[in-house]
Design a protein around this motif. Sequence first.
Motif, mmCIF file in Angstrom:
data_model
loop_
_atom_site.group_PDB
_atom_site.id
_atom_site.type_symbol
_atom_site.label_atom_id
_atom_site.label_comp_id
_atom_site.label_asym_id
_atom_site.label_seq_id
_atom_site.Cartn_x
_atom_site.Cartn_y
_atom_site.Cartn_z
ATOM 1 N N CYS A 106 -31.869 -1.850 25.321
ATOM 2 C CA CYS A 106 -32.978 -1.215 24.604
ATOM 3 C C CYS A 106 -33.902 -2.294 24.053
ATOM 4 O O CYS A 106 -33.450 -3.187 23.341
ATOM 5 C CB CYS A 106 -32.428 -0.363 23.459
ATOM 6 S SG CYS A 106 -33.707 0.214 22.352
ATOM 7 N N GLY A 108 -36.008 -1.906 21.815
ATOM 8 C CA GLY A 108 -36.215 -1.670 20.390
ATOM 9 C C GLY A 108 -35.154 -2.298 19.513
ATOM 10 O O GLY A 108 -35.455 -2.884 18.484
ATOM 11 N N CYS A 109 -33.876 -2.153 19.909
ATOM 12 C CA CYS A 109 -32.792 -2.632 19.041
ATOM 13 C C CYS A 109 -31.814 -3.551 19.760
ATOM 14 O O CYS A 109 -30.796 -3.939 19.178
ATOM 15 C CB CYS A 109 -32.052 -1.446 18.439
ATOM 16 S SG CYS A 109 -31.236 -0.418 19.666
ATOM 17 N N CYS A 126 -32.697 6.153 23.093
ATOM 18 C CA CYS A 126 -31.794 5.313 22.311
ATOM 19 C C CYS A 126 -31.648 5.926 20.916
ATOM 20 O O CYS A 126 -32.491 6.695 20.478
ATOM 21 C CB CYS A 126 -32.340 3.895 22.213
ATOM 22 S SG CYS A 126 -31.288 2.803 21.263
ATOM 23 N N CYS A 128 -32.030 4.452 18.233
ATOM 24 C CA CYS A 128 -33.045 3.920 17.328
ATOM 25 C C CYS A 128 -34.372 4.649 17.479
ATOM 26 O O CYS A 128 -35.318 4.385 16.736
ATOM 27 C CB CYS A 128 -33.244 2.423 17.560
ATOM 28 S SG CYS A 128 -34.077 2.030 19.093
ATOM 29 N N TYR A 130 -36.144 4.804 20.440
ATOM 30 C CA TYR A 130 -36.899 4.287 21.577
ATOM 31 C C TYR A 130 -36.570 5.101 22.821
ATOM 32 O O TYR A 130 -35.415 5.436 23.059
ATOM 33 C CB TYR A 130 -36.527 2.818 21.795
ATOM 34 C CG TYR A 130 -37.482 2.078 22.673
ATOM 35 C CD1 TYR A 130 -38.578 1.420 22.126
ATOM 36 C CD2 TYR A 130 -37.302 2.046 24.057
ATOM 37 C CE1 TYR A 130 -39.453 0.733 22.936
ATOM 38 C CE2 TYR A 130 -38.188 1.370 24.855
ATOM 39 C CZ TYR A 130 -39.262 0.702 24.293
ATOM 40 O OH TYR A 130 -40.149 0.038 25.089
#
Length: 136
Positions: A106, A108-109, A126, A128, A130
């Motif tokens: 991911c 994002g994280c 995800c 998070c 995303y």
Amino acid sequence: MREKFNNLFIGRQGMDEFSKFLFWAGCAHIALSCLVSSFVGFLSSLFMFLGSFMLILSFARAFSRKLQQREMENAVYLQYLDKKRRERAAAKDRRSQRKDFVFFKCPGCNQYLRVPRGKGKIHINCRCGYTMYRKT
Ligand SMILES: [Zn+2]
């Protein structure tokens, strides 16, 4: 004589894991410096400098009387090793599941997301928040 040698280490750090690592890394750099000396002079002196620095640091740590600071450095080193060990184990686990699953990281994280293989193009959400659109 032996007693004198033993007294030398009283109240000192001694060789902990980080000092041992520095010692062997220093030896390896010096050996490497000897190997490359016939090809690149500059690289050889760089390795020699780094190797000597590591060896000096290793012995300075071993003879240090600032036990608390040395223990903290060692703890940071051990934590780093443990993190690397866990990452390697996770990568091995992903490799063993590669036949049935596809893994995406991911953006994002930085967490790995496991998706079953052969589902075509899908949206992957995800935790998070995303969302990505990938081919499996
Ligand atoms: Zn994420």
